[in-house]
Design a protein around this motif. Structure first.
Motif, PDB file in Angstrom:
ATOM      1  N   PHE A  42       0.584  -1.101  -0.002  1.00  0.00           N
ATOM      2  CA  PHE A  42      -0.389  -0.044   0.024  1.00  0.00           C
ATOM      3  C   PHE A  42       1.669   1.253   0.256  1.00  0.00           C
ATOM      4  CE2 PHE A  42      -2.938  -3.394   1.670  1.00  0.00           C
ATOM      5  CZ  PHE A  42      -4.245  -2.674   0.661  1.00  0.00           C
ATOM      6  N   LEU A 254     -22.300  -3.176   9.596  1.00  0.00           N
ATOM      7  CA  LEU A 254     -22.124  -2.959   8.153  1.00  0.00           C
ATOM      8  C   LEU A 254     -22.861  -2.421   7.693  1.00  0.00           C
ATOM      9  CD1 LEU A 254     -24.068  -7.137   7.620  1.00  0.00           C
ATOM     10  CD2 LEU A 254     -21.517  -6.456   7.674  1.00  0.00           C
ATOM     11  N   ASN A 258     -18.846   0.766   6.150  1.00  0.00           N
ATOM     12  CA  ASN A 258     -19.188   0.626   4.010  1.00  0.00           C
ATOM     13  C   ASN A 258     -19.355   2.289   4.167  1.00  0.00           C
ATOM     14  OD1 ASN A 258     -18.379  -2.020   3.318  1.00  0.00           O
ATOM     15  ND2 ASN A 258     -20.512  -2.453   4.264  1.00  0.00           N
ATOM     16  N   ALA A 259     -19.683   2.560   5.045  1.00  0.00           N
ATOM     17  CA  ALA A 259     -19.803   4.342   5.011  1.00  0.00           C
ATOM     18  C   ALA A 259     -18.538   5.135   5.304  1.00  0.00           C
ATOM     19  CB  ALA A 259     -20.613   4.778   6.043  1.00  0.00           C
ATOM     20  N   PHE A 261     -16.786   6.259   2.859  1.00  0.00           N
ATOM     21  CA  PHE A 261     -16.946   6.990   1.853  1.00  0.00           C
ATOM     22  C   PHE A 261     -16.758   8.653   1.895  1.00  0.00           C
ATOM     23  CE2 PHE A 261     -20.512   5.605   1.508  1.00  0.00           C
ATOM     24  CZ  PHE A 261     -21.515   5.603   0.303  1.00  0.00           C
ATOM     25  N   ILE A 264     -15.314  10.598   3.450  1.00  0.00           N
ATOM     26  CA  ILE A 264     -14.311  11.210   2.162  1.00  0.00           C
ATOM     27  C   ILE A 264     -14.894  12.426   1.357  1.00  0.00           C
ATOM     28  CG2 ILE A 264     -12.457  10.614   0.798  1.00  0.00           C
ATOM     29  CD1 ILE A 264     -11.930   7.517   1.885  1.00  0.00           C
ATOM     30  N   THR A 285      -7.076  10.404  -3.228  1.00  0.00           N
ATOM     31  CA  THR A 285      -7.071   8.881  -4.035  1.00  0.00           C
ATOM     32  C   THR A 285      -6.344   7.958  -3.117  1.00  0.00           C
ATOM     33  OG1 THR A 285      -5.718   9.974  -5.642  1.00  0.00           O
ATOM     34  CG2 THR A 285      -6.289   7.556  -6.242  1.00  0.00           C
ATOM     35  N   ILE A 288      -8.904   6.110  -0.660  1.00  0.00           N
ATOM     36  CA  ILE A 288      -9.598   5.716  -1.264  1.00  0.00           C
ATOM     37  C   ILE A 288      -9.271   4.265  -1.277  1.00  0.00           C
ATOM     38  CG2 ILE A 288     -11.285   5.581  -3.077  1.00  0.00           C
ATOM     39  CD1 ILE A 288     -11.040   8.320  -3.769  1.00  0.00           C
ATOM     40  N   ILE A 289      -8.498   3.868  -1.419  1.00  0.00           N
ATOM     41  CA  ILE A 289      -7.443   2.644  -1.867  1.00  0.00           C
ATOM     42  C   ILE A 289      -7.251   1.797  -0.336  1.00  0.00           C
ATOM     43  CG2 ILE A 289      -5.693   1.650  -1.887  1.00  0.00           C
ATOM     44  CD1 ILE A 289      -5.725   3.368  -4.901  1.00  0.00           C
ATOM     45  N   PRO A 292     -11.144   0.805   2.437  1.00  0.00           N
ATOM     46  CA  PRO A 292     -11.307  -0.725   2.550  1.00  0.00           C
ATOM     47  C   PRO A 292     -10.429  -1.911   3.473  1.00  0.00           C
ATOM     48  CG  PRO A 292     -10.781   0.027  -0.048  1.00  0.00           C
ATOM     49  CD  PRO A 292     -10.655   0.981   1.058  1.00  0.00           C
ATOM     50  N   VAL A 296     -11.766  -4.501   6.176  1.00  0.00           N
ATOM     51  CA  VAL A 296     -11.017  -5.788   5.892  1.00  0.00           C
ATOM     52  C   VAL A 296     -10.645  -6.190   7.576  1.00  0.00           C
ATOM     53  CG1 VAL A 296     -10.230  -8.102   5.531  1.00  0.00           C
ATOM     54  CG2 VAL A 296     -10.825  -5.793   3.890  1.00  0.00           C
ATOM     55  N   LYS A 300     -12.783  -8.779  10.569  1.00  0.00           N
ATOM     56  CA  LYS A 300     -11.781  -9.977  11.420  1.00  0.00           C
ATOM     57  C   LYS A 300     -11.793 -10.049  12.779  1.00  0.00           C
ATOM     58  CE  LYS A 300      -8.054 -11.693   8.100  1.00  0.00           C
ATOM     59  NZ  LYS A 300      -7.055 -11.315   7.711  1.00  0.00           N
TER      60      LYS A 300
END
Lengths: 587, 239
Positions: A42, A254, A258-259, A261, A264, A285, A288-289, A292, A296, A300
């Motif tokens: 990364f 959940l 996932n929110a 974004f 950002i 950018t 954004i990458i 995620p 994850v 976990k």
């Protein structure tokens, strides 16, 4: 889970690890290392992005790309190595756990096996061993990785643009708050109620399957089926309630996770002032990458508790059994003088705080005397017999064999002295020869044959394809209850112990078998101290003394004649019995 | 298809229908989870065009809220479809199993260890339950969504980028398929090691599923790089 109930899993596993401890530590370290290395690509991506935006060299970009690929591969290989290490440790733990549990089982009081059921014991032990295996092989390395990742991530987050990084963490915190709610008190309570419903259903299932013969004979769905159905319905409705209760938390978790974004996007409006430079685009950018990855890692961590719960549950079941103290073996090592038995004011209960089953039982049996225990079911006959063989220790009072307290007689000596034949006779899945020989492993085949003959087993042997070498339970060789009991009688004859405890089988299907078992038992009890637990009174009339047990005490005693004259419980029972027997014959 | 599912996973009519529904719900949720990428794509695009003015704030606000609400709804539906439906179904399954046991010949009970039978009955039901609520819809659903998403990417974006994103999917499936037979055979040391590989591959597959999402975001780069060249030329022109 209450705090004080919390089990330190590692502490429990520790004694079983042995030499593999180093391997396990190595595996966990490798897993953590692999997780950290997995983050390096990364950083490469950031550099690639920067190069792209600043119009860097193509060759530089592709070399950075390859670097990312190599680090990913290295991380993967390290992870596989970590799994190997933990699997080695896990297999070792599993094997050690099984063997030490089996050794422990041997020391448990004999009565435990009757009470808990051998199937259940086996299931509990196997379940715990395999839960420990999964936990060590997969959860420990994943936990190490899950612990290492956030630290690396935090570095990745804060070094580039700490303001943006912090904004990205807001939804993560919200998601965690949702997750925490599932560990709250109300939900924990519901969880335990759900567990109870599951337990009730399991025991009802056992009842149902046990009662199925009855159900079948009468050809209808009886009460047990309805009870079972109700417990299933209860369980279903609990599951549904529980799932509904968890729903807001899960959906919230959940959604928030996932929110990121949206945050950002919001950050773009809050943080950007003035002209948009390449650096700003680069940062956005990059985030954004990277974000995620946060999702994850979080998932976990959120789900890692599940396996641990399974293991804790399994270990708790085990400790429930291991808490049963083995009966202390004799310290004085006294040897019984003769074959007499004395029960002195014996009181007994199966569990603390439960009702006494025996409430001060006193019986004197002289050497060589044949006595019978009769009485209504639940009167304590079988319990008394189990205590004489020291399946359990008495709660109060004492039992003497040959004038010596049985607690002072070494287990081996006591077992040499006493043999018993139970209602449900267990035969191992091996040849009849071996089954009988269990009583005395050094017995010759001839002696075994003699014992079988004395126990009236010749008709069984003759009809089997390989005689006494036939393996029971294989290829359709099944024996009836009466036949099995005759084989166990042969076992007792071979053992030739001076004290004999017979729990007479209840109704046999065929009278022939009954007569044969009767004859076999007579043969067996010649010249021995005999305690017979009688369910049908026809067999007790010859006994030297009959004890009528009712509600945990001796209600009457004497020989048949005396008791008949007393016109007490026994006389009434005997009258009832003869009447029913006559009725049966006339029909 | 429904009948096949019913046989394979011991489901009732309704259970099979519910399972199919759950699969589609998972697929739907996964596709909804792609919407944030669209929003971010637009954001970066606006930034590169230097068109991110305050006047666009309401638009972004509405977009973000709409996507978040849609995600919440999708998760809610999926949760209901996979968990609630299976737990209702599990009761039905247990009762039909009990009925079945009742009809077995009487001799069966003399021969079988009753404890074993009960364990089988309850334990297997729990397993099937977990599989039906967790793994199967998740697996089939993500398969569907991956196919849909990858198809759109192959069509609308550069096919080489799409290929770079999705090569992991068939490879990991192949690895799992290759090793799935191994568990059935009696394990020896070599097979055990193979199983480790399988487990490693599984975790890679799990990661790749998320990395697919990640890499899709990376596909923004391509556009990015193009734009950056334009930006640079614009800058140099200004200078």
């Amino acid at each position: 889970m209450e705090k004080n109930e919390k089990i330190n899993v590692m502490k429990i596993i520790d004694p079983y690890i042995g030499k593999s401890k180093g391997v396990l530590t190595l595996g966990r370290f490798l897993a953590a290392l692999s997780a950290i290395i997995a983050l390096i690509p990364f950083y490469d991506i950031w550099k690639i992005l920067k190069a792209a935006l600043d119009g860097g060299e193509r060759s530089e970009m592709s070399s950075l790309g390859w670097q990312a690929v190599i680090f990913t591969a290295v991380s993967m290989i390290l992870y596989i190595c970590a799994l190997w290490c933990t699997h080695i440790a896990a297999m070792r733990v599993q094997a050690n756990m099984r063997s030490s549990l089996m050794r422990r089982i041997l020391t448990l009081p004999l009565g435990v096996f009757d009470q808990a059921g051998t199937g259940k014991l086996r299931r509990i032990f196997n379940g715990a061993a395999s839960a420990a295996e999964t936990y060590i092989a997969h959860n420990l390395p994943d936990k190490a990785a899950a612990a290492a990742t956030p630290m690396g991530l935090l570095v990745l987050f804060v070094i580039f643009d700490w303001k943006l990084g912090l904004i990205c963490l807001i939804p993560v915190i919200l998601a965690f708050a949702c997750m925490m709610r599932t560990k709250g008190k109300v939900i924990q309570q519901k969880m335990s109620e759900y567990q109870n419903a599951l337990d009730v259903m399991s025991s009802e299932a056992t009842e149902y399957v046990r009662g199925i013969s009855v159900v079948k004979i009468f050809g209808q769905s009886v009460d047990s089926f309805h009870r079972f159905k109700r417990s299933i319905d209860d369980y279903s409705s609990w599951s549904v309630t529980y799932t509904k209760l968890m729903r807001p938390s899960m959906v919230g978790y959940l959604t928030f996770v996932n929110a990121i974004f949206a945050f950002i996007a919001a950050a773009a409006f809050v943080l950007i002032k003035g002209e948009i430079t390449n650096d700003i685009i680069l940062d956005f950018t990059y985030y954004i990458i990277v974000t995620p990855l946060l999702t994850v890692t979080l998932s976990k961590i959120a789900y890692s508790g599940e396996q641990e719960m399974t293991l804790i549950d399994a270990l708790r079941r085990i400790s429930g059994i291991l808490e049963i103290e083995p009966l202390p073996d004799a310290e004085n090592k006294a040897v019984p003088k003769d074959d007499s038995i004395t029960l002195d004011n014996v009181k007994f209960r199966y569990k603390e705080n439960s009702e006494m089953v025996l409430k001060g039982l006193s019986i004197d049996i002289r050497a060589g005397e044949h006595i019978a225990l009769v009485g209504p079911s639940g009167g304590g006959k079988s319990t008394a017999a189990a205590l004489i063989s020291r399946f359990f220790d008495v709660t109060e009072g004492a039992i003497y064999v040959g004038g010596v307290n049985i607690k002072d007689i070494p287990q081996k000596e006591l077992m040499k002295k006493i043999s018993f034949v139970f209602q449900n006779s267990n035969l191992l899945k091996t040849s009849i020869l071996e089954n009988v020989r269990l009583a005395r492993p050094d017995a010759s085949e001839k002696e075994v044959m003699k014992a079988l003959e004395a126990a009236q087993c010749m008709d069984i042997i003759n009809k089997l394809p390989n005689g006494i070498h036939t393996v029971i339970g294989s290829k359709g060789t099944y024996l009836s209850g009466g036949e099995k009991q005759r084989i166990t009688i042969a076992r007792a004859i071979l053992k030739n112990a001076p004290i004999l405890i017979l729990d007479e089988a209840t109704a046999f299907a065929d009278p022939d078998n009954e007569a044969l078992v009767q004859a076999a038992m007579e043969e067996l009890s010649k010249g021995k101290t005999l305690i017979m637990i009688a369910h049908r009174l026809s067999t007790v009339t010859n006994a030297d003394r009959i004890y009528v047990l009712d509600d945990g005490v001796v209600a009457e005693s004497g020989d048949h004649e005396e008791l008949m004259q007393k016109k007490g419980i026994y006389a009434k029972m005997f009258d009832d019995y003869t009447r029913s027997a006559e009725w049966r014959i006339r029909r | 298809m429904i009948e096949k599912l019913m046989r394979k996973y011991a489901l009732s009519d309704r259970g099979a229908a519910d399972m199919i529904k759950a699969c589609f719900c998972v697929a739907f949720t996964n596709i909804v989870l792609m919407l944030p990428v669209a929003v971010l794509y637009k954001l970066i695009k606006d930034m590169m065009d230097n068109a991110l003015s305050k006047s666009k704030l309401p638009m972004y606000l509405i977009m973000c809220l709409a996507v978040i609400i849609l995600m919440a709804v999708a998760h809610y539906i999926q949760y209901n479809a996979s968990f609630l439906a299976t737990y209702t179904e599990s009761g039905v399954r247990r009762i039909s199993l009990a009925e079945k046991i009742r009809k077995l010949p009487h001799s069966f009970f003399g021969k079988k260890d009753l404890t074993d039978l009960t364990t089988t009955m309850m334990g297997d039901c729990t397993q099937v339950e977990t599989a039906a609520s967790h793994w199967i819809p998740e697996m089939i659903g993500s398969l569907i969504s991956t196919v849909v998403i990858s198809a759109t990417m192959f069509i609308f974006f550069d096919w080489r980028m799409a290929l770079a994103c999705f090569w992991v999917v068939p490879v990991s499936f192949f690895a799992i398929w290759l090793s799935s037979g191994m568990e059935k055979k009696p394990p020896n040391i070599i097979r055990r090691q193979c199983l480790n590989w399988k487990k490693a591959f599984r975790s890679v597959w799990n990661q790749s599923r998320t990395s697919v999402l990640t890499i899709i975001r990376i596909s923004i780069w391509k556009v990015l790089i193009k734009r950056s060249k334009m930006l640079k030329s614009r800058h140099s022109m200004l200078r």
